[in-house]
Design an enzyme around this catalytic site. Structure first.
Site, PDB file in Angstrom:
ATOM      1  N   HIS C 150       0.810  -1.216   0.000  1.00 13.55           N
ATOM      2  CA  HIS C 150       0.000   0.000   0.000  1.00 13.55           C
ATOM      3  C   HIS C 150       0.843   1.264   0.000  1.00 13.55           C
ATOM      4  O   HIS C 150       0.375   2.330   0.378  1.00 13.55           O
ATOM      5  CB  HIS C 150      -0.964  -0.009   1.195  1.00 13.55           C
ATOM      6  CG  HIS C 150      -1.826  -1.243   1.230  1.00 13.55           C
ATOM      7  ND1 HIS C 150      -1.499  -2.336   1.992  1.00 13.55           N
ATOM      8  CD2 HIS C 150      -2.948  -1.561   0.570  1.00 13.55           C
ATOM      9  CE1 HIS C 150      -2.406  -3.281   1.803  1.00 13.55           C
ATOM     10  NE2 HIS C 150      -3.292  -2.845   0.946  1.00 13.55           N
ATOM     11  N   GLY C 151       2.119   1.112  -0.382  1.00 14.62           N
ATOM     12  CA  GLY C 151       2.950   2.282  -0.614  1.00 14.62           C
ATOM     13  C   GLY C 151       3.484   2.993   0.623  1.00 14.62           C
ATOM     14  O   GLY C 151       3.792   4.187   0.563  1.00 14.62           O
TER      15      GLY C 151
END
Lengths: 407, 269, 185
Positions: C150-151
């Site tokens: 999710h970065g």
């Protein structure tokens, strides 16, 4: 049996729920206001005890399956892992292993109670036969469960019992290969036994549900064997039987934990602490005690196919019992001759058990054959003849009268 | 009414006693108990003789371990016998176990044991074990005290049971003699054992203040150790069992009284 | 039991005793059931062999400056990073008041061993393993680790700088046995 009184909930939620799904009404009718004969003795608690033991086995079994590995290289070690490393693993395993024995003790007592008091007779034939189906499922489950630790007795018990099917003419050997998934008891066998051992208890629970359902239509039989004539003969299940059964469960647990904590291997066999070795058979292969009478019947017949047939017939004959014993009086308490033969049957089954535990040689062989002969004679000859000739003692007018007379 | 109860009671008792009957046919001699019995037997205060078990571990390490593995016992378990953490580390480091593959070369080398390791087998595989022992694989001893009728008494007896057979005893053997490379031992089923007599007086040096290492003493010590190895939770089990029984008897009594009270109320008797 | 009050009648004493019996039986029964239930729960906790493996020793002597390795501890990766001077300087230069989970670089390393950053390599968002340990991995904008799920982006002290993760990478319990050897757990 209709509930003795209607279910009238006060709680709003229960009312709302029950209107859409009458679960509470059903529970109330079968556990609270379920009318039972007021003269039931302690032997009638063994049905509840059996249900309790089934619960114990399912709960401990599910947990053990979380720690066990069904693989021939790891099964034995994973059981030791449970015994040594898992928190309370030793307790769970000993409860499960001895729980099987206690389940059988309770169920055998339950069966003999039914045999004595004529609980298999109309209108309860189906109830009786459903019970026998449970017994057969229990035997299959227990047998496969005993294979899982993958000790010497596990392996050789599995080999011997699956080989029974090789007695079937023409296709016997193909069936055995099918059961094994190979040419000997091996990893595929262990895997499928584990799968089935996990599945069958839930089938048992389902059949037990039908068994209870079939019980609740005519209601319980009773020690007098006469039908209830009205509410004066009856008492609600709750609180009387709830209290009685809870007491009986606690009494059973006193004995059970005595065995689990102080003699957990007494009912087992030392050879099962030796890892399975497909190349060496132990000198004496003995099944678990609850199979011994059937094992004795198997070995008492010198022919392989006939022996296997005799063993299976020992259970099949019980399915015919409601028609073999057609005497009008249910309870053995009022049948003096039947009573003596019943005692003989109990002794006979115990003798068969002792014979099954000993090598099939010398006098054991002869005793085994006599006991096997009596077992079948009892059901196929004695009971049908007694049905015709035995004159029963006079039955009491009603249950309430008999209860009043006693007190 | 009474008869029925007796019969059913008999059935229960018989059911429980069948396994005992099943074992009557073994031809091994009834195993001896040590004088005074085993302290781990019994209900109240059952415990392993830890001093003996520690000496027994020494006997295992110096004598039995030459041939027999003990694969279900980890070094960390020895703390149970009263060894402290440092002693366990030292014991573990005294054994070489198979190491992990080297992260650079992939080579697997032996390394000194650590507490979490299991006691390594004296042989790399069963074939090697058989080759060094006249073709018979020496069994793992982890569960020996549960895998034989008589348990620790069986081990205790076999270790002391070697003797020269009398003419009469020889006659009972198949072929009338002890087979080549085997020994006479009446505590073994068949009275013949492949294992040479493993113990002799003074074989192991016990520390100061310990009893003389006679064969009987060593047999007692190593049997105690193996009894612990086979059932390390025995003490906990019996302690909990005692507590469970007391609690269950109280619950049982209270439930019986409750049942009687309810019976009186709803049945009138 | 409040029912005793409503039952005080001519036989009040008897009723009270009866209720006491039922309460005692029920009470002991519940205690027994609870005691029976405990092993059913406790067996799910880590077993003795799992607990025995809960420490691992790592030899640091072969690690180059700037190198990162991953070590398995309790079934999870632990990132060991021998940081370059530039990475240390970057980690120290951050104004911690701008951080989501404010911690100084000193709080995240051991005194005297500032070169070494040792963190549990599990993203504090939803448990993925961030990239950045292997050479050529995407290390994100802050030169630390970058979680591909999710970065989330971590800096050279393993602190969360960008993305959804709420916390800095957790520090395992470890100590230096000597300058080139640590024990985790």
């Amino acid at each position: 049996m209709h509930p003795s009184r209607p279910f009238e909930p006060k709680n709003g939620f229960i009312k709302w729920f029950d209107r859409q799904l009458p679960l509470f009404t059903v529970m109330h009718g079968s556990l609270v206001a379920y009318p039972t004969p007021k003269n039931l003795n302690y032997w009638w608690s063994f049905g509840s005890l059996a249900g309790f033991m089934l619960g114990v086995q399912i709960i401990t079994g599910i947990i053990l399956a979380m720690h066990y590995t069904p693989n021939v290289d790891m099964a034995f070690g994973s059981v030791e892992h449970i015994m040594r490393d898992v928190n309370y693993g030793w307790l769970l395993r000993y409860v499960h292993a001895n729980g099987a024995s206690f389940f059988f003790i309770v169920v055998y007592i339950h069966i003999f109670r039914g045999l004595f008091y004529g609980s298999y007779k109309a209108p309860r034939e189906l109830l009786w036969m459903l019970g026998l189906v449970i017994l057969i499922l229990m035997m299959a489950t227990a047998f496969m469960g005993y294979v899982l630790p993958w000790g010497q007795m596990s392996f050789w018990g599995a080999t011997v019992i699956t080989n029974l099917f090789s007695a079937i003419p023409l296709v016997g050997n193909d069936i055995v290969t099918l059961l094994w998934g190979g040419f000997a008891v091996d990893n595929p066998t262990l895997n499928r036994f584990f799968s089935l051992h996990y599945l069958l208890p839930f089938v048992i629970a389902a059949v037990a549900f039908l068994h209870i359902w079939a019980l609740h239509i005519p209601g319980s039989n009773n020690p007098l064997g006469i039908d209830v004539k009205g509410p004066q003969d009856q008492i609600d299940f709750h609180p009387y039987h709830t209290a009685k059964d809870l007491f009986m469960i606690s009494a059973l647990m006193v004995i059970f934990f005595g065995v689990v904590c102080f003699a957990p291997n007494y009912l087992g066999h030392p050879d099962n602490y030796i890892p399975a070795d497909p190349l060496v058979t132990p000198p004496h292969i003995v099944p678990e005690w609850y199979f011994l009478p059937f094992y004795a019947i198997l070995r008492s017949i010198p022919d392989k196919l006939l022996g296997v047939l005799a063993m299976f017939s020992a259970i099949i004959v019980l399915f015919l019992l409601p028609w073999l014993d057609s005497h009008k009086v249910r309870s053995g308490a009022f049948r003096p001759i039947f009573k003596q033969f019943f005692v003989l049957l109990v002794i006979d089954v115990i003798v068969l058990g002792v014979v099954g535990a000993n090598p099939p040689e010398g006098s054991w062989l002869i005793i085994g054959r006599l006991a096997t002969a009596y077992y079948f004679l009892h059901f196929l000859v004695v009971l049908p003849v007694l049905s015709r000739v035995e004159k029963a003692r006079p039955l009491p007018e009603s249950i309430s009268q008999a209860v009043l007379a006693k007190h | 009414m009474k008869n029925k109860k007796i019969v059913a009671g008999l059935a229960l008792v018989a059911g429980l006693s069948l396994p005992a009957l099943a074992l009557a046919s073994t031809d091994a001699e009834e195993p001896m108990q040590p004088p005074g019995g085993w302290p781990q037997d019994g209900i109240i205060g059952a415990h392993f003789d830890r001093q003996a078990a520690q000496r027994g571990f020494q006997v295992y390490k110096e004598v039995c371990h030459n041939c027999h593995s003990l694969k279900y016992v980890a070094f960390r378990n020895l703390e149970d016998l009263g060894f402290n953490e440092a002693e366990v580390k030292a014991i573990a480091a005294g054994f070489m176990v198979q190491g992990e593959p080297d992260s650079d070369t992939g080579e697997v080398k032996d390394r000194p044991g650590k507490p979490f390791d299991h006691i390594p087998s004296p042989f790399p595989n069963p074939e090697a074990a058989a080759a060094s022992n006249n073709g018979a694989v020496p069994p793992d001893l982890s569960l020996m005290a549960k895998a034989r009728e008589g348990g620790p008494s069986h081990i205790y007896s076999v270790l002391q049971g070697y003797k020269t057979p009398t003419a009469e005893e020889l006659k009972e053997l198949p072929g009338g003699k002890v087979p080549e490379g085997s020994y006479y031992n009446p505590y073994k089923a068949g009275h013949v054992i492949a294992m040479p007599p493993p113990l002799s007086d003074g074989l192991v040096q016990y520390g100061d203040g310990q009893p003389q290492p006679t064969v009987q003493q060593m047999a007692y010590d190593v049997s105690t150790f193996l009894a612990w190895a086979a059932e390390p939770k025995l003490e906990q089990r019996k302690r909990m069992g005692f507590f469970y029984e007391i609690l269950l008897l109280i619950v049982c009594g209270l439930l019986f009284a409750s049942y009687k009270r309810i019976s009186k109320r709803v049945l009138g008797h | 039991m409040s029912t005793t009050d409503s039952h005080i009648e001519p036989h009040g004493e008897g009723v009270r005793r009866r209720d006491f019996l039922f309460v005692a039986a029920g009470g002991f029964g519940v205690v027994a059931a609870a005691i029976a239930a405990w092993p059913l729960i406790d067996n799910l906790n880590p077993s003795a062999d799992v607990l025995a493996l809960s420490s691992v020793e790592v030899d640091l002597s072969k690690m180059q400056v700037g190198q990162r390795i991953s070590v398995k501890w309790r079934g999870k990766p632990v990132f060991v990073s021998r940081r370059t001077d530039k990475e240390i300087a970057e980690a120290k230069a951050v104004d911690i008041s701008t951080l989501r989970d404010p911690e100084t670089d000193a709080e995240r390393t051991k005194k005297g061993h500032e070169q070494w950053l040792i963190v549990i390599g599990v993203c504090t968002h939803l448990g993925c393993i961030p990239l950045g340990t292997k050479e050529g991995d995407n290390r994100g904008e802050f030169g630390g680790w970058f979680c591909p799920c999710h970065g989330s982006q971590y800096d050279t002290a393993g602190r969360i700088r960008k993305g959804p993760a709420p916390k800095n990478l957790f520090l395992p319990d470890y100590k230096f046995l000597n300058d080139t050897r640590i024990r985790i757990g």
